[in-house]
Design a protein around this motif. Structure first.
Motif, PDB file in Angstrom:
ATOM      1  N   VAL A 179       0.833  -1.203   0.000  1.00  0.00           N
ATOM      2  CA  VAL A 179       0.000   0.000   0.000  1.00  0.00           C
ATOM      3  C   VAL A 179       0.871   1.258   0.000  1.00  0.00           C
ATOM      4  O   VAL A 179       1.878   1.330   0.707  1.00  0.00           O
ATOM      5  N   ILE A 180       0.469   2.201  -0.839  1.00  0.00           N
ATOM      6  CA  ILE A 180       1.091   3.531  -0.872  1.00  0.00           C
ATOM      7  C   ILE A 180       0.116   4.456  -0.148  1.00  0.00           C
ATOM      8  O   ILE A 180      -1.040   4.578  -0.561  1.00  0.00           O
ATOM      9  N   LEU A 181       0.565   5.084   0.910  1.00  0.00           N
ATOM     10  CA  LEU A 181      -0.341   5.924   1.702  1.00  0.00           C
ATOM     11  C   LEU A 181      -0.032   7.397   1.440  1.00  0.00           C
ATOM     12  O   LEU A 181       1.113   7.838   1.555  1.00  0.00           O
ATOM     13  N   GLY A 184       0.715  -3.532  -9.000  1.00  0.00           N
ATOM     14  CA  GLY A 184      -0.411  -4.139  -8.294  1.00  0.00           C
ATOM     15  C   GLY A 184      -0.561  -3.620  -6.877  1.00  0.00           C
ATOM     16  O   GLY A 184      -1.452  -4.046  -6.129  1.00  0.00           O
ATOM     17  N   ALA A 185       0.295  -2.684  -6.489  1.00  0.00           N
ATOM     18  CA  ALA A 185       0.122  -2.034  -5.181  1.00  0.00           C
ATOM     19  C   ALA A 185      -1.123  -1.150  -5.238  1.00  0.00           C
ATOM     20  O   ALA A 185      -1.612  -0.831  -6.319  1.00  0.00           O
ATOM     21  N   THR A 186      -1.648  -0.784  -4.075  1.00  0.00           N
ATOM     22  CA  THR A 186      -2.823   0.083  -4.076  1.00  0.00           C
ATOM     23  C   THR A 186      -2.500   1.387  -3.345  1.00  0.00           C
ATOM     24  O   THR A 186      -1.577   1.452  -2.540  1.00  0.00           O
ATOM     25  N   ILE A 187      -3.298   2.418  -3.653  1.00  0.00           N
ATOM     26  CA  ILE A 187      -3.104   3.723  -3.025  1.00  0.00           C
ATOM     27  C   ILE A 187      -4.224   3.953  -2.015  1.00  0.00           C
ATOM     28  O   ILE A 187      -5.391   3.733  -2.324  1.00  0.00           O
ATOM     29  N   GLU A 188      -3.867   4.353  -0.822  1.00  0.00           N
ATOM     30  CA  GLU A 188      -4.873   4.704   0.185  1.00  0.00           C
ATOM     31  C   GLU A 188      -4.651   6.145   0.633  1.00  0.00           C
ATOM     32  O   GLU A 188      -3.538   6.654   0.588  1.00  0.00           O
ATOM     33  N   TYR A 189      -5.752   6.781   1.048  1.00  0.00           N
ATOM     34  CA  TYR A 189      -5.695   8.203   1.384  1.00  0.00           C
ATOM     35  C   TYR A 189      -5.990   8.436   2.868  1.00  0.00           C
ATOM     36  O   TYR A 189      -6.977   7.919   3.389  1.00  0.00           O
TER      37      TYR A 189
END
Lengths: 410, 147
Positions: A114-116, A137-142
């Motif tokens: 995850v990229i925060l 395939g990583a995901t981005i979270e806010y």
């Protein structure tokens, strides 16, 4: 305390320059800043007296300018309290942030990571990560922002978890000017073994940034926002991370040797990231700019800008036609609107009085959700702005009406 | 053309009126074939325009979006000017308008209230505002003509 009238004499753009037949009042320093004579002279001196390439020639002029170039790395390293070899010259903060995303993120993230980040980030610190997420395939979270647009440490803690591998945030938001609690964030992120990338485009020019004290893993900033020439920026990275990164550009200067079988032996960081002839004069100018800022003192700059901002806010808050969105932000950025006037119309009216500000939807998402407006005006100070300029700015704000905005056409 | 269209005070009122009470300020077509989204690259104007054509004639115009006084009022004025005109007539009007804002020769009789923007070129950074919606109408009309 700064002697601003003396400082202004150093800047050709601040001496009798007019815009729309009014004395120029430049309040768009978050976009770029003016250059003092010492910076301009450094650029001109390179072309007049050196004009040679660096790290190539076996002749005196090339050696001399290479020496100046290498010394500049030392000056910058000292400015941010890093090792020389941790300073990579780039074309600007955007390239620095892209280099981190492509060079580190692309090679070190995988599916499930995850990229925060948060919704107030500048495009340069979010779009490259969209690409990293797409490819790895990583995901981005806010991290959710408070209603006033502030990124609180509590909300960061709630958003942080063990799958987060990268935290990427601005030190100071270019939209609202809030200072993010990067030091605390970094401490917590490191407990989760995540790295922290700090976009320093709006902080390094205005406040003392010490990479060791903050313990950040990467820092990106631009020269032109801190009195240096355009076309140069810095990527700082902890040395072991620089070693774990791939350059995203190869060519002359970055390799030690290569053969016809396709074997490439790269130089060590920082040189492996610096392919091709750089903007030599711009790099030299960042050295001159850093020395200039250090002479004034980063603490003095921070203190003066905050005082100027508070003075402006105290006057603006008395105006009934102004909505200010970030009165409490402790930096020289004022984000506001004139009631019932579209931001661009108001900015054009200010232009007609010689005042340069920026109208835009600097970051649509945060503005829409948090501020309930799709566009704002941003006035941003630097240490050379004056109380008198603020006075004229505030007086002019009183005149901004739809009628007056249309009148400037005729 | 009538003299009052040369009076700056009157021209100001035209712009003001179309900004505060924009005409044809809604999008009714659900079929986006007749719609075009125009987002400025240089500023924050963001307008969607639409037309409906029957028998080679523009029978409906509409627009919506977030835009400044100049973009809103110029689009509003043009939405009235080209309504109930043939496609060819509309192209002529729009090209004439574009000539005016780029300081070329133009026929002012054809432009009616749009004459209010004859001085917009004095503010070079606003020419884009004065043409964004109108460029959108032109693109839609050209698409119809090409059918």
């Amino acid at each position: 305390m700064l002697n601003v009238s003396e400082i202004r004499k150093d800047f050709p753009m601040l001496n009798n320059k007019k815009m729309s037949n009014y004395p120029l009042i430049y309040l768009d320093n978050a976009a770029t800043t003016f250059k003092p004579d010492c910076v301009i002279d450094t650029v001109v001196n390179y072309y007049k007296n050196y004009s040679c390439n660096i790290h190539r020639g076996d002749y005196e002029l090339s050696y001399q300018i290479s020496d100046e170039y290498d010394k500049t790395r030392k000056v910058v390293a000292n400015f941010i309290n890093s090792e020389d070899k941790e300073v990579v010259f780039t074309s600007g903060a955007s390239e620095s942030l892209n280099l981190i995303a492509y060079g580190y993120g692309m090679n070190n993230l995988t599916k499930g990571d995850v990229i925060l980040t948060c919704e107030a980030e500048h495009a340069s610190n979010i779009l490259p990560w969209f690409k990293v997420a797409e490819k790895t395939g990583a995901t981005i979270e806010y991290i959710p922002l408070q209603n006033d647009g502030v990124l609180s440490i509590e909300n960061f803690k709630k958003a942080m978890h063990s799958n987060v591998k990268v935290v990427t945030l601005a030190h100071i938001s270019n939209v609202l000017g809030y200072v993010n609690p990067i030091k605390e964030i970094t401490k917590i992120a490191h407990e989760y073994n995540a790295i922290v990338i700090c976009d320093g485009a709006q902080s390094v020019p205005h406040v003392k940034v010490d990479v060791k004290d903050l313990d950040i893993d990467f820092l990106a900033f631009s020269g032109h926002k801190m009195c240096a020439a355009t076309g140069v920026g810095i990527m700082y990275g902890k040395y072991d991370l620089l070693n774990a990164m791939e350059p995203f550009m190869l060519g002359g200067g970055s390799n030690a040797r290569f053969d016809m079988c396709g074997n490439i032996q790269l130089k060590n960081a920082p040189f492996k990231f610096e392919s091709g002839t750089p903007a030599i004069e711009a790099v030299l100018s960042i050295g001159a700019a850093v020395k200039y800022l250090e002479k004034i003192g980063m603490d003095n700059i921070e203190e003066y800008e905050l005082e100027l901002k508070k003075y402006a806010i105290s006057k603006i808050e008395k105006l009934e036609n102004i909505i200010c969105y970030n009165s409490l932000a402790e930096t020289g950025i004022i984000t506001f609107n004139v009631k019932d006037v579209f931001a661009q119309d108001a900015a054009c009216y200010l232009n007609s009085k010689g005042i340069a500000v920026r109208a835009g939807n600097h970051c649509a998402k945060i503005l829409m959700n948090t501020l309930n407006t799709s566009e704002t005006i941003r006035a941003s100070f630097y240490f050379y702005n004056t109380y008198e300029e603020v006075d004229f700015f505030v007086e002019t704000l009183k005149e901004v009406t739809v009628e007056n905005c249309i009148n400037i056409l005729f | 053309m009538s003299q009052y269209l040369k009076d700056p005070m009157f021209l100001r009122q035209i712009i003001m009126d179309h900004y505060q009470y924009p005409r044809n300020h809604e999008l009714v077509n659900e079929n986006d074939e007749f719609q075009l989204h125009m987002a400025s690259e240089s500023c924050i104007d963001d307008i969607t325009v639409e037309i409906k054509v029957e028998d080679n004639k523009i029978v409906h115009t509409g627009f919506d979006g977030v835009a400044c006084t100049i973009a809103t009022s110029s689009t509003s004025i043009m939405s009235e000017l080209i309504l109930n005109k043939s496609l060819d007539e509309a192209v002529l009007i729009i090209n004439n308008y574009l000539d005016m804002v780029s300081e070329k020769e133009y026929d002012e009789d054809m432009l009616e209230e749009a004459i209010a923007f004859s001085t917009v070129s004095k503010q070079a950074n606003r020419i884009k505002c004065a043409t964004i919606g109108i460029d959108g109408f032109l693109k839609l009309i050209e698409k119809e003509i090409a059918k």
